[in-house]
Design an enzyme around this catalytic site. Structure first.
Site, PDB file in Angstrom:
ATOM      1  N   ARG A 151       0.844  -1.202   0.000  1.00 29.33           N
ATOM      2  CA  ARG A 151       0.000   0.000   0.000  1.00 29.33           C
ATOM      3  C   ARG A 151       0.875   1.245   0.000  1.00 29.33           C
ATOM      4  O   ARG A 151       0.815   2.074   0.907  1.00 29.33           O
ATOM      5  CB  ARG A 151      -0.947  -0.058   1.179  1.00 29.33           C
ATOM      6  CG  ARG A 151      -2.062  -1.049   0.877  1.00 29.33           C
ATOM      7  CD  ARG A 151      -2.924  -1.304   2.058  1.00 29.33           C
ATOM      8  NE  ARG A 151      -4.324  -1.307   1.683  1.00 29.33           N
ATOM      9  CZ  ARG A 151      -5.304  -1.567   2.529  1.00 29.33           C
ATOM     10  NH1 ARG A 151      -5.048  -1.818   3.784  1.00 29.33           N
ATOM     11  NH2 ARG A 151      -6.549  -1.556   2.120  1.00 29.33           N
ATOM     12  N   GLN A 168      -1.260   2.880  -5.407  1.00 31.09           N
ATOM     13  CA  GLN A 168      -2.621   3.204  -4.943  1.00 31.09           C
ATOM     14  C   GLN A 168      -3.700   2.798  -5.947  1.00 31.09           C
ATOM     15  O   GLN A 168      -4.765   2.326  -5.567  1.00 31.09           O
ATOM     16  CB  GLN A 168      -2.737   4.690  -4.643  1.00 31.09           C
ATOM     17  CG  GLN A 168      -2.699   4.948  -3.148  1.00 31.09           C
ATOM     18  CD  GLN A 168      -2.675   6.412  -2.784  1.00 31.09           C
ATOM     19  OE1 GLN A 168      -2.855   7.284  -3.630  1.00 31.09           O
ATOM     20  NE2 GLN A 168      -2.445   6.683  -1.525  1.00 31.09           N
ATOM     21  N   ASP A 181      -4.829  -0.851  -5.529  1.00 30.42           N
ATOM     22  CA  ASP A 181      -5.198  -1.307  -4.197  1.00 30.42           C
ATOM     23  C   ASP A 181      -6.621  -1.871  -4.170  1.00 30.42           C
ATOM     24  O   ASP A 181      -7.586  -1.187  -3.822  1.00 30.42           O
ATOM     25  CB  ASP A 181      -5.041  -0.130  -3.214  1.00 30.42           C
ATOM     26  CG  ASP A 181      -5.262  -0.529  -1.775  1.00 30.42           C
ATOM     27  OD1 ASP A 181      -5.659  -1.682  -1.526  1.00 30.42           O
ATOM     28  OD2 ASP A 181      -5.044   0.321  -0.896  1.00 30.42           O
ATOM     29  N   SER A 200      -8.597  -1.926  -0.769  1.00 23.93           N
ATOM     30  CA  SER A 200      -9.311  -0.683  -0.448  1.00 23.93           C
ATOM     31  C   SER A 200     -10.577  -0.554  -1.281  1.00 23.93           C
ATOM     32  O   SER A 200     -11.624  -0.146  -0.776  1.00 23.93           O
ATOM     33  CB  SER A 200      -8.419   0.543  -0.689  1.00 23.93           C
ATOM     34  OG  SER A 200      -7.430   0.612   0.295  1.00 23.93           O
ATOM     35  N   TYR A 224      -0.787  -0.100  10.165  1.00 28.03           N
ATOM     36  CA  TYR A 224      -1.772  -1.140  10.460  1.00 28.03           C
ATOM     37  C   TYR A 224      -1.882  -1.373  11.961  1.00 28.03           C
ATOM     38  O   TYR A 224      -0.896  -1.221  12.685  1.00 28.03           O
ATOM     39  CB  TYR A 224      -1.372  -2.465   9.801  1.00 28.03           C
ATOM     40  CG  TYR A 224      -1.788  -2.548   8.364  1.00 28.03           C
ATOM     41  CD1 TYR A 224      -3.124  -2.673   8.025  1.00 28.03           C
ATOM     42  CD2 TYR A 224      -0.845  -2.491   7.350  1.00 28.03           C
ATOM     43  CE1 TYR A 224      -3.515  -2.741   6.704  1.00 28.03           C
ATOM     44  CE2 TYR A 224      -1.221  -2.558   6.019  1.00 28.03           C
ATOM     45  CZ  TYR A 224      -2.566  -2.690   5.709  1.00 28.03           C
ATOM     46  OH  TYR A 224      -2.956  -2.762   4.411  1.00 28.03           O
TER      47      TYR A 224
HETATM   48  P1  NAI Z   1      -7.998  -3.468   8.184  1.00 29.18           P
HETATM   49  O1  NAI Z   1      -9.093  -3.978   7.313  1.00 29.18           O
HETATM   50  O2  NAI Z   1      -6.797  -4.319   8.430  1.00 29.18           O
HETATM   51  O3  NAI Z   1      -8.637  -3.084   9.614  1.00 29.18           O
HETATM   52  C1  NAI Z   1      -9.777  -2.248   9.726  1.00 29.18           C
HETATM   53  C2  NAI Z   1      -9.647  -1.355  10.945  1.00 29.18           C
HETATM   54  O4  NAI Z   1      -9.741  -2.113  12.147  1.00 29.18           O
HETATM   55  C3  NAI Z   1      -8.327  -0.593  11.033  1.00 29.18           C
HETATM   56  O5  NAI Z   1      -8.591   0.795  11.036  1.00 29.18           O
HETATM   57  C4  NAI Z   1      -7.731  -1.062  12.366  1.00 29.18           C
HETATM   58  O6  NAI Z   1      -7.020  -0.048  13.033  1.00 29.18           O
HETATM   59  C5  NAI Z   1      -8.970  -1.463  13.127  1.00 29.18           C
HETATM   60  N1  NAI Z   1      -8.723  -2.342  14.284  1.00 29.18           N
HETATM   61  C6  NAI Z   1      -7.865  -3.385  14.405  1.00 29.18           C
HETATM   62  N2  NAI Z   1      -7.925  -3.919  15.641  1.00 29.18           N
HETATM   63  C7  NAI Z   1      -8.853  -3.214  16.336  1.00 29.18           C
HETATM   64  C8  NAI Z   1      -9.372  -3.284  17.666  1.00 29.18           C
HETATM   65  N3  NAI Z   1      -8.926  -4.178  18.550  1.00 29.18           N
HETATM   66  N4  NAI Z   1     -10.315  -2.385  18.026  1.00 29.18           N
HETATM   67  C9  NAI Z   1     -10.761  -1.444  17.140  1.00 29.18           C
HETATM   68  N5  NAI Z   1     -10.313  -1.335  15.875  1.00 29.18           N
HETATM   69  C10 NAI Z   1      -9.365  -2.202  15.475  1.00 29.18           C
HETATM   70  O7  NAI Z   1      -7.474  -2.072   7.702  1.00 29.18           O
HETATM   71  P2  NAI Z   1      -7.669  -1.264   6.339  1.00 29.18           P
HETATM   72  O8  NAI Z   1      -8.998  -0.629   6.359  1.00 29.18           O
HETATM   73  O9  NAI Z   1      -7.357  -2.138   5.200  1.00 29.18           O
HETATM   74  O10 NAI Z   1      -6.552  -0.141   6.450  1.00 29.18           O
HETATM   75  C11 NAI Z   1      -6.057   0.290   7.661  1.00 29.18           C
HETATM   76  C12 NAI Z   1      -4.865   1.214   7.519  1.00 29.18           C
HETATM   77  O11 NAI Z   1      -4.190   1.166   6.274  1.00 29.18           O
HETATM   78  C13 NAI Z   1      -5.282   2.634   7.672  1.00 29.18           C
HETATM   79  O12 NAI Z   1      -4.269   3.295   8.367  1.00 29.18           O
HETATM   80  C14 NAI Z   1      -5.356   3.153   6.295  1.00 29.18           C
HETATM   81  O13 NAI Z   1      -5.269   4.549   6.265  1.00 29.18           O
HETATM   82  C15 NAI Z   1      -4.143   2.477   5.713  1.00 29.18           C
HETATM   83  N6  NAI Z   1      -4.254   2.398   4.266  1.00 29.18           N
HETATM   84  C16 NAI Z   1      -3.286   3.022   3.508  1.00 29.18           C
HETATM   85  C17 NAI Z   1      -3.370   3.006   2.140  1.00 29.18           C
HETATM   86  C18 NAI Z   1      -2.308   3.690   1.337  1.00 29.18           C
HETATM   87  O14 NAI Z   1      -1.509   4.381   1.875  1.00 29.18           O
HETATM   88  N7  NAI Z   1      -2.290   3.481   0.035  1.00 29.18           N
HETATM   89  C19 NAI Z   1      -4.482   2.360   1.447  1.00 29.18           C
HETATM   90  C20 NAI Z   1      -5.425   1.721   2.339  1.00 29.18           C
HETATM   91  C21 NAI Z   1      -5.291   1.756   3.695  1.00 29.18           C
END
Ligand code: NAI
Length: 379
Positions: A122, A127, A130, A133, A229
């Site tokens: 990511r 992007q 992805d 996403s 993450y």
């Molecule tokens: P994911 O599907 O792995 O997890 C979903 C959400 O669950 C995350 O926000 C995580 O912090 C949360 N989570 C995990 N354990 C938890 C708990 N015990 N209690 C409450 N919440 C909890 O994550 P996703 O949606 O695939 O992406 C997460 C991260 O990746 C974010 O920081 C996002 O901004 C980043 N990201 C960056 C991208 C890029 O730079 N190209 C593209 C997509 C995501």
């Protein structure tokens, strides 16, 4: 270079790996594209649409596979499909290499080169590729629509001559890509939204969408890795989150849970007791069902009723929005394929910082270290 698209075989799957728009792009990059007859029908694309875009349509799956250089799929192909490809052929799709590495053994035996959409790093350069996403966006949206259609109330605040209808209350657990899209969709429908995540950075994003961010004092605990993450939390930290969630779930009409930790079981955030504390008629939509679920009562792809609360854990919501899910996926796949095509020929550079990390097997040899480790530990 011959690219092949088959009709997906997973029950309930309605997406297709390439839409006609993408076929045109790939042809202009010098590739040829063959599509199995009927592959796009569930995503509202007919064979004629593909022919118009320049693809060849075939009903002879085996003949197609024998000539394939690159097979693009949504879900991991079956053993039969892997076996029908030529050694050295490329497969690209959601191959679930970390969840079910053994299921890729037929691809290893056959000497195939496989790329997993889940492994695309990511980073900014990738992007447009992805797909995680893209699909999380569709799932977050659809979860809210499903919730809104299922509860015995309306979402917006209405002031009518017959009195005031209060807005629905939505609680979103996990404010990553799916969670943020759920918050935005619920807000557009007029709900009052609260959200919880362990990553501090999520707070600002939640608030910018007009929702309230629920904060837990985790005593300065490290909750995310260098890549942004979430990390797996200690039982004590998880309990603090659960207590806060149980309190706010009491007044929620819809709870959407999306919390995941890459490579681990999904964290348990909603206990049975918390569900019993909820209002009658409320619904929980658990989007982490494929990795074990965030709610103790969730059963993947089943409807559970408990104390007047309905719990759904659909594992493939993107397939229920097949046109847009396919459109986004197809663009992600095409952007990745553009890295593998040079002058109309297949040109795989494993030193590329997107291509290399996405590769699971190269001519049958496992090259991804995480997949190799997980295969070794399970053997
Ligand atoms: P994911 O599907 O792995 O997890 C979903 C959400 O669950 C995350 O926000 C995580 O912090 C949360 N989570 C995990 N354990 C938890 C708990 N015990 N209690 C409450 N919440 C909890 O994550 P996703 O949606 O695939 O992406 C997460 C991260 O990746 C974010 O920081 C996002 O901004 C980043 N990201 C960056 C991208 C890029 O730079 N190209 C593209 C997509 C995501």
């Amino acid at each position: 270079m011959k690219i092949t698209v088959l009709k997906e075989e997973l029950p309930g799957e309605a997406r297709v790996a390439l839409m006609p728009d993408s076929v045109k792009k790939l042809l202009s990059a010098g590739a040829t594209v063959s599509v199995e007859s009927g592959a796009g029908l569930a995503a509202a694309r007919s064979d004629a649409d593909y022919v118009e875009a320049g693809a060849a349509i075939s009903t002879d799956r085996n003949a197609m596979l024998q000539e394939t250089d690159v097979l693009v799929t949504v879900n991991r192909p079956t053993t039969d499909v892997f076996a029908a490809l030529r050694p050295g052929a490329v497969v690209l799709g959601f191959l679930r290499p970390l969840d079910e590495p053994q299921a890729l053994e037929p691809a290893m035996t056959r000497g195939l080169t496989t790329f997993a959409m889940e492994l695309i790093p990511r980073i900014t350069r990738a992007q447009s590729m992805d797909a995680l996403s893209s699909m999380a966006t569709v799932a977050g949206y659809k979860a809210v629509v499903l919730g809104a259609a299922s509860i015995p109330r309306m979402f917006p605040l209405l002031m009518t001559a017959a009195g005031t209808v209060p807005p629905a209350r939505v609680l979103v657990l996990g404010a990553g890509v799916a969670g943020l899209q759920a918050i935005a969709t619920a807000r557009r429908l007029g709900a009052v939204v609260e959200a919880y995540d362990v990553r501090a950075a999520a707070g600002e994003q939640v608030r910018s969408l007009g929702a309230t961010f629920l904060e837990v004092d985790l005593g300065g605990l490290k909750t995310e890795d260098a890549g942004g993450y979430a990390l797996e939390l200690s039982e004590e930290a998880l309990k603090r989150g659960r207590d806060l969630i149980a309190e706010h779930a009491k007044t929620a009409d819809v709870v959407i849970t999306t919390a995941q930790v890459p490579g681990r079981r999904a964290p348990l955030l909603l206990t049975e007791e918390a569900v019993h504390g909820m209002r009658r008629g409320a619904i929980i939509i658990d989007l982490a069902g494929a990795t074990g679920g965030n709610c103790a009562l969730s059963k993947a792809d089943e409807v559970v009723e408990q104390a007047g609360v309905t719990i759904l854990a659909p594992t493939n919501l993107p397939a229920t929005v097949p046109v847009h899910a396919s459109q986004l996926y197809s663009r992600n796949v095409t952007a990745f394929l553009s890295l593998l095509i040079k002058d109309g020929q297949l040109n795989i550079d494993l030193n590329d910082d997107v291509v290399g990390p996405s590769c699971v097997t190269n001519a049958g040899q496992v090259v991804n270290t995480r997949v190799a480790a997980s295969l070794k530990s399970s053997s």
